[in-house]
Design a protein around this motif. Sequence first.
Motif, mmCIF file in Angstrom:
data_model
loop_
_atom_site.group_PDB
_atom_site.id
_atom_site.type_symbol
_atom_site.label_atom_id
_atom_site.label_comp_id
_atom_site.label_asym_id
_atom_site.label_seq_id
_atom_site.Cartn_x
_atom_site.Cartn_y
_atom_site.Cartn_z
ATOM 1 N N ASP A 249 0.824 -1.206 0.000
ATOM 2 C CA ASP A 249 0.000 0.000 0.000
ATOM 3 C C ASP A 249 0.860 1.260 0.000
ATOM 4 O O ASP A 249 0.514 2.259 -0.646
ATOM 5 C CB ASP A 249 -0.916 0.012 1.226
ATOM 6 N N PHE A 250 1.978 1.214 0.708
ATOM 7 C CA PHE A 250 2.877 2.358 0.767
ATOM 8 C C PHE A 250 3.382 2.710 -0.629
ATOM 9 O O PHE A 250 3.350 3.879 -1.050
ATOM 10 C CB PHE A 250 4.044 2.046 1.701
ATOM 11 N N TYR A 251 3.836 1.717 -1.370
ATOM 12 C CA TYR A 251 4.375 1.978 -2.704
ATOM 13 C C TYR A 251 3.271 2.322 -3.701
ATOM 14 O O TYR A 251 3.422 3.231 -4.529
ATOM 15 C CB TYR A 251 5.167 0.771 -3.184
ATOM 16 N N LEU A 252 2.139 1.615 -3.632
ATOM 17 C CA LEU A 252 1.053 1.893 -4.584
ATOM 18 C C LEU A 252 0.513 3.302 -4.394
ATOM 19 O O LEU A 252 0.172 3.970 -5.383
ATOM 20 C CB LEU A 252 -0.068 0.866 -4.396
ATOM 21 N N SER A 253 0.421 3.769 -3.164
ATOM 22 C CA SER A 253 -0.092 5.122 -2.934
ATOM 23 C C SER A 253 0.871 6.188 -3.409
ATOM 24 O O SER A 253 0.515 7.369 -3.467
ATOM 25 C CB SER A 253 -0.377 5.313 -1.442
ATOM 26 N N VAL A 257 3.182 1.369 -9.405
ATOM 27 C CA VAL A 257 2.146 0.392 -9.739
ATOM 28 C C VAL A 257 2.726 -0.990 -10.036
ATOM 29 O O VAL A 257 1.985 -1.984 -10.029
ATOM 30 C CB VAL A 257 1.312 0.888 -10.932
ATOM 31 N N ASP A 258 4.018 -1.068 -10.312
ATOM 32 C CA ASP A 258 4.642 -2.357 -10.612
ATOM 33 C C ASP A 258 5.345 -2.951 -9.402
ATOM 34 O O ASP A 258 6.085 -3.933 -9.528
ATOM 35 C CB ASP A 258 5.659 -2.203 -11.752
ATOM 36 N N PHE A 259 5.124 -2.377 -8.239
ATOM 37 C CA PHE A 259 5.833 -2.853 -7.052
ATOM 38 C C PHE A 259 5.478 -4.307 -6.750
ATOM 39 O O PHE A 259 4.316 -4.711 -6.826
ATOM 40 C CB PHE A 259 5.470 -1.982 -5.843
ATOM 41 N N GLN A 286 7.972 5.089 -10.850
ATOM 42 C CA GLN A 286 6.860 5.873 -10.311
ATOM 43 C C GLN A 286 6.060 6.484 -11.459
ATOM 44 O O GLN A 286 6.617 7.107 -12.345
ATOM 45 C CB GLN A 286 7.373 6.972 -9.391
ATOM 46 N N PHE A 287 4.755 6.293 -11.405
ATOM 47 C CA PHE A 287 3.874 6.809 -12.447
ATOM 48 C C PHE A 287 3.079 7.997 -11.927
ATOM 49 O O PHE A 287 2.712 8.065 -10.748
ATOM 50 C CB PHE A 287 2.897 5.721 -12.917
ATOM 51 N N LEU A 312 -9.236 14.532 -9.161
ATOM 52 C CA LEU A 312 -7.937 14.077 -9.646
ATOM 53 C C LEU A 312 -7.442 15.002 -10.748
ATOM 54 O O LEU A 312 -8.185 15.334 -11.668
ATOM 55 C CB LEU A 312 -8.051 12.641 -10.165
ATOM 56 N N LYS A 313 -6.175 15.400 -10.656
ATOM 57 C CA LYS A 313 -5.599 16.325 -11.618
ATOM 58 C C LYS A 313 -4.425 15.678 -12.350
ATOM 59 O O LYS A 313 -3.701 14.843 -11.796
ATOM 60 C CB LYS A 313 -5.126 17.597 -10.921
ATOM 61 N N SER A 314 -4.258 16.105 -13.576
ATOM 62 C CA SER A 314 -3.141 15.619 -14.370
ATOM 63 C C SER A 314 -1.828 16.090 -13.763
ATOM 64 O O SER A 314 -1.706 17.225 -13.303
ATOM 65 C CB SER A 314 -3.263 16.119 -15.807
ATOM 66 N N GLY A 315 -0.842 15.199 -13.739
ATOM 67 C CA GLY A 315 0.481 15.545 -13.248
ATOM 68 C C GLY A 315 0.767 15.114 -11.827
ATOM 69 O O GLY A 315 1.930 15.073 -11.417
ATOM 70 N N VAL A 316 -0.273 14.789 -11.035
ATOM 71 C CA VAL A 316 -0.029 14.365 -9.662
ATOM 72 C C VAL A 316 0.403 12.908 -9.651
ATOM 73 O O VAL A 316 0.152 12.151 -10.594
ATOM 74 C CB VAL A 316 -1.276 14.564 -8.775
ATOM 75 N N VAL A 317 1.052 12.492 -8.575
ATOM 76 C CA VAL A 317 1.469 11.102 -8.440
ATOM 77 C C VAL A 317 0.235 10.214 -8.338
ATOM 78 O O VAL A 317 -0.714 10.518 -7.615
ATOM 79 C CB VAL A 317 2.361 10.931 -7.196
ATOM 80 N N TYR A 318 0.241 9.128 -9.072
ATOM 81 C CA TYR A 318 -0.910 8.233 -9.111
ATOM 82 C C TYR A 318 -1.090 7.541 -7.770
ATOM 83 O O TYR A 318 -0.127 7.069 -7.153
ATOM 84 C CB TYR A 318 -0.721 7.179 -10.201
ATOM 85 N N SER A 319 -2.330 7.466 -7.301
ATOM 86 C CA SER A 319 -2.655 6.783 -6.053
ATOM 87 C C SER A 319 -4.033 6.166 -6.174
ATOM 88 O O SER A 319 -4.997 6.857 -6.531
ATOM 89 C CB SER A 319 -2.626 7.743 -4.861
#
Length: 796
Positions: A249-253, A257-259, A286-287, A312-319
Amino acid sequence: MIDPARTDTGRVAPFSMMRKHWSRLSSTCAVACLTVSLAVTPAGAQSYQFSTIDVQGNERVDDATVASYTGIGRGQTVSGGALNDAYQALLQSGLFESVDLVPQGSTLVIRVQEWPTVNVISFEGNRRIDDEQLGAIVESQTRRVFSPAQAERDAAAIAEGYRQSGRLAASVEPRVIRRDNNRVDLVFEITEGRVSEIERISFVGNDDYSDRRLRRVLGTKQAGLFRRLVQRDTLVEERLAFDQQVLRDFYLSRGYVDFRILSLNNEVTRDRGAVLTTYNIQEGQQFRVGGVSVSSEIEGLDTSGFREAVRLKSGVVYSPAQIENDIARLETLASRQGLNFIRVDPRITRNDRDLTLNVEYAITRGERIFVERIDIEGNTTTLDRVIRRQFDTVEGDPFNPREIREAAERIRALGFFANANVEAREGTSADQVIVDVDVEEQPTGSLGFGASYSTNSGVGFNISFAERNFLGRGQSLSVDLNTTGATRAFGFDFTEPAFLGRDVAAGLSAYYRESDNDNARYNTRRASFSPSLSFPVSLSTRLGVRFDVNYGEVFGVDQGFPEDSDDPDDTGSSAILRAEEDLGEQYAFSLGYTVAYSNQRVSLDPNMLYQLRFSQDFGVRDEATFIKTEMLARARKAFPNPDVNFLAEFEAGVLAYEGGDSRIIDRFTLNGKMRGFEPNGVGPRDLNVSNEDALGGNIYAVARFEADFPLGLPEEYGIAGGVFADVGSVWSLDNTGGGPDGDQEVDDGFALRSAAGVALFWDTPIGPLRFNFSRPIQMEDYDEEQNFELTVSTRF
């Protein structure tokens, strides 16, 4: 086979070996070994025919039952192999300790010795787990037939219990003691061994986050200075499984996404006293979020309102958490528009070239499935309605899997249950589902005896009672009684979180406090009774309203009698305080509200959190009216990495009286709001008297800045450092006169104070310790500084 005398393997002595070593297993009586004799001529072709079966030695099992296990009928011709099969069947029945089959002409003599009954079950060598807990683990029972296989399973279960507490070297050996009347005492001899501590937690494959940062995520910790007190530095497999999930969860947030966790290795040292844990991970890239769009597969649906609801806005880190928040927002909007069976399907398009993920929220028509009913089991104390109100869905509503998942999370977040499972299954028809809720209750109350220490107020003691699930109704109740060298206080709080069955929290609080004010020659006595209501106005904002009745009194003011004093210049306290003492007991009534906002649930950046709070109270005291206004803004940012946190706070307040003057018990001080100064060491003063007590002020404003960071010490020691700087002031009085000549010199003007210092944070088993070393930078001549402050609180 493992020698049952060995205790260093952590395995249970098997009863198959105990049958061969029966004389050793009986510590008080000589017991015959489990041998079997079969008086059959070894000629394979020999056959027998028995007209009579004579069963001998049985007491509890009747003859017919014994004969039935052999499968041999009267007059039946049987071979030697069949007799051997009959012998094996009798042994495997588990009813007999020994069996003999002896053909005597036309009679088959079956001699059996039944397993004894269990007289007493006892445990020896256990200190960490008491007999009552062990008794709940074993399934062998007194006054029941003794079963070696069951005793072996019980020993394995006991060893597993010790393993769960981190004692990997524990061994359990079952022994029997022969008694008269074919009874035995079953004794489990336990060698507990040492706790197998996590000596080191390391990671392989982590490039973007350090081992230290990842260890902070895990619930399991490395053994540190307080290894005998800390319980999270032992090897518990269930906790390791949870740690793997929170690591994912730490990495996905954070957009990884490939963790993947490739492997988890626990290497036990030679003496089995320590474990070396290694996570072999693959972080991946990191995506970030690329394009964000909303589409509809429902004819005629206008998506413009749905686009505006997306955060959700373009450019933010995916979570994934951000996606879930948007889905909940869009589905709620659809429900408000009267659209049922609407599903929002997040469709993710991956772009490996620029490491972005395009997110499309597709509004689709879901299956027409309804909730038939919600079944709740396992709640022995908590009422059904406490659990049901966590669901936004009721019987007959359209089935929404996301809402069910969110309800499950809310049930777990209550803290009432050790475990809560929520699952949906098919109902009585294909278009209906039944939601099963299975919970396991856990204790929710506590009786506490506490101790605290502060350089300001000295040693204090506390007795408290708290119940988070009062009478199983989900209500919270707390009662506190505490005393320090300068304060005696009693507090009572009660909260009903679902007043009238709605998302409205109704509260009732009361307190009484009597204090000998630090650095001041006067005392105060205060009491309050306050009912309140609070409710959400949005996902991140809550509004509270309250009514307050309070009582206040100033007494024990230093009058100053030079003729009776060793100091002829002792003029006592300010006439302002004397005048307030002359007012005696006074009551005030007020109505107030508080608006609180937090971005914790809606933040797109988990490293940036902030809170806002604004409150006002409108009241009357005697013939005077007043308005008390306060606000707080707080922001915390992790930068440049999650190990370093910056905190900025701004706090201010204004007290405005009309038709009267404020009192010292109403006015603001900077106690607890600004470091570097003694309690009551800052603020307006009467400079015309020898006792220059701080008088407090009607206005205050303080800005606090702080940063905390690791010091390079092992993370398991729980020691971190920090720096801070505070700037602010308290000023303004309604009454600045009243002296002997009517022209007292009272300094109530705005004078900026500032201080800076360093801090040491130490998270210990007895509570969090904070050491502040500070020095004022800007101050008035009469201010009183405090260069060191230590706070610690513990409960036991």
